[in-house]
Design a protein around this motif. Structure first.
Motif, PDB file in Angstrom:
ATOM      1  N   GLU A   1       0.820  -1.218   0.000  1.00 22.22           N
ATOM      2  CA  GLU A   1       0.000   0.000   0.000  1.00 22.22           C
ATOM      3  C   GLU A   1       0.847   1.259   0.000  1.00 22.22           C
ATOM      4  O   GLU A   1       0.450   2.287  -0.550  1.00 22.22           O
TER       5      GLU A   1
ATOM      6  N   TYR B   1      -1.660  -2.586  -5.887  1.00 24.95           N
ATOM      7  CA  TYR B   1      -1.858  -1.139  -5.774  1.00 24.95           C
ATOM      8  C   TYR B   1      -1.333  -0.472  -7.044  1.00 24.95           C
ATOM      9  O   TYR B   1      -0.202  -0.724  -7.460  1.00 24.95           O
TER      10      TYR B   1
ATOM     11  N   SER C   1      -6.730   0.005  -5.456  1.00 24.84           N
ATOM     12  CA  SER C   1      -6.164  -1.224  -4.896  1.00 24.84           C
ATOM     13  C   SER C   1      -7.012  -2.417  -5.326  1.00 24.84           C
ATOM     14  O   SER C   1      -7.792  -2.965  -4.527  1.00 24.84           O
TER      15      SER C   1
END
Length: 209
Positions: A90, A128, A153
């Motif tokens: 992330e 991501y 995502s």
């Protein structure tokens, strides 16, 4: 050949001869075993040994990345080339793919499909997506352009191909206003300069008198 062994393609047998059948008046129950084999699971059933080898399988999924180009909120065809990259984390510090170009080739939107690995045994896996420059810098909104990413995502599965949509909306109206304001400022500066010269000339005339 080894005496006592019988071979087939995936199985072998061995025969022990002249083993005692009884001990202390009781029938002997024989079992077998073997040393642990690397990368194999062993199961013993009486005098039968089965070895199972676990093989790591690669499960592949896909994600789609769609690029949309707009000017003043309206889609517009273009020949520009944009770039995207897929990351594993992330924080977007671990790239999964190289920097990938999306040539628009005279269209307002284009879609590319990216193959991605799923988790062990095909478990869903999340990736991501970011828009980047050709050099890998992240592209963000600024005064001239707004960047919107829908589903940044995506989670890839065996059955579903998720889609991430990246939209760049250029504010051409703001550019025009800036040009107009600049022209207005130049006109004001020229007018003020002219007024200053006129005042200076008048002042000089008075001194001469």
């Amino acid at each position: 050949e080894v005496p006592g062994f019988t071979y087939t393609l995936d199985m072998w047998t061995y025969t022990w001869n002249n083993l005692p059948k009884y001990k202390d008046g009781k029938e002997i129950e024989y079992t077998v075993g073997e040393k642990e084999l690397k990368d194999y699971d062993t199961r013993v059933d009486g005098l039968t040994i089965e070895n199972y080898r676990f093989v790591q399988h690669y499960y592949e999924g896909e994600i789609k990345i769609t690029k949309i180009y707009k000017e003043s909120h309206k889609e517009k065809k273009t020949n520009k080339v944009f770039f995207v990259q897929v990351f594993e984390d992330e924080a977007m510090t671990v790239p999964y793919t190289e920097i990938m170009p999306i040539p628009m080739v005279g269209e307002a939107r284009q879609t590319i499909t990216v193959p991605v690995a799923l988790g062990d045994l095909g478990v869903d896996k999340t990736y991501y997506v970011a828009e980047v420059t050709e050099d890998g810098a992240f592209v963000k909104s600024n005064g001239k352009m707004t960047v919107t990413i829908d589903n940044p995502s995506p989670t890839a599965t065996i059955e579903i191909v998720p889609e991430t949509v990246i939209t760049n909306d250029y504010d051409t109206t703001n550019t025009a206003d800036t040009t107009t304001n600049t022209g207005w400022m130049v006109t004001m500066c020229v007018s003020l300069a002219g007024l200053f010269v006129l005042m200076f000339a008048r002042k000089k005339t008075r001194v001469t008198e």
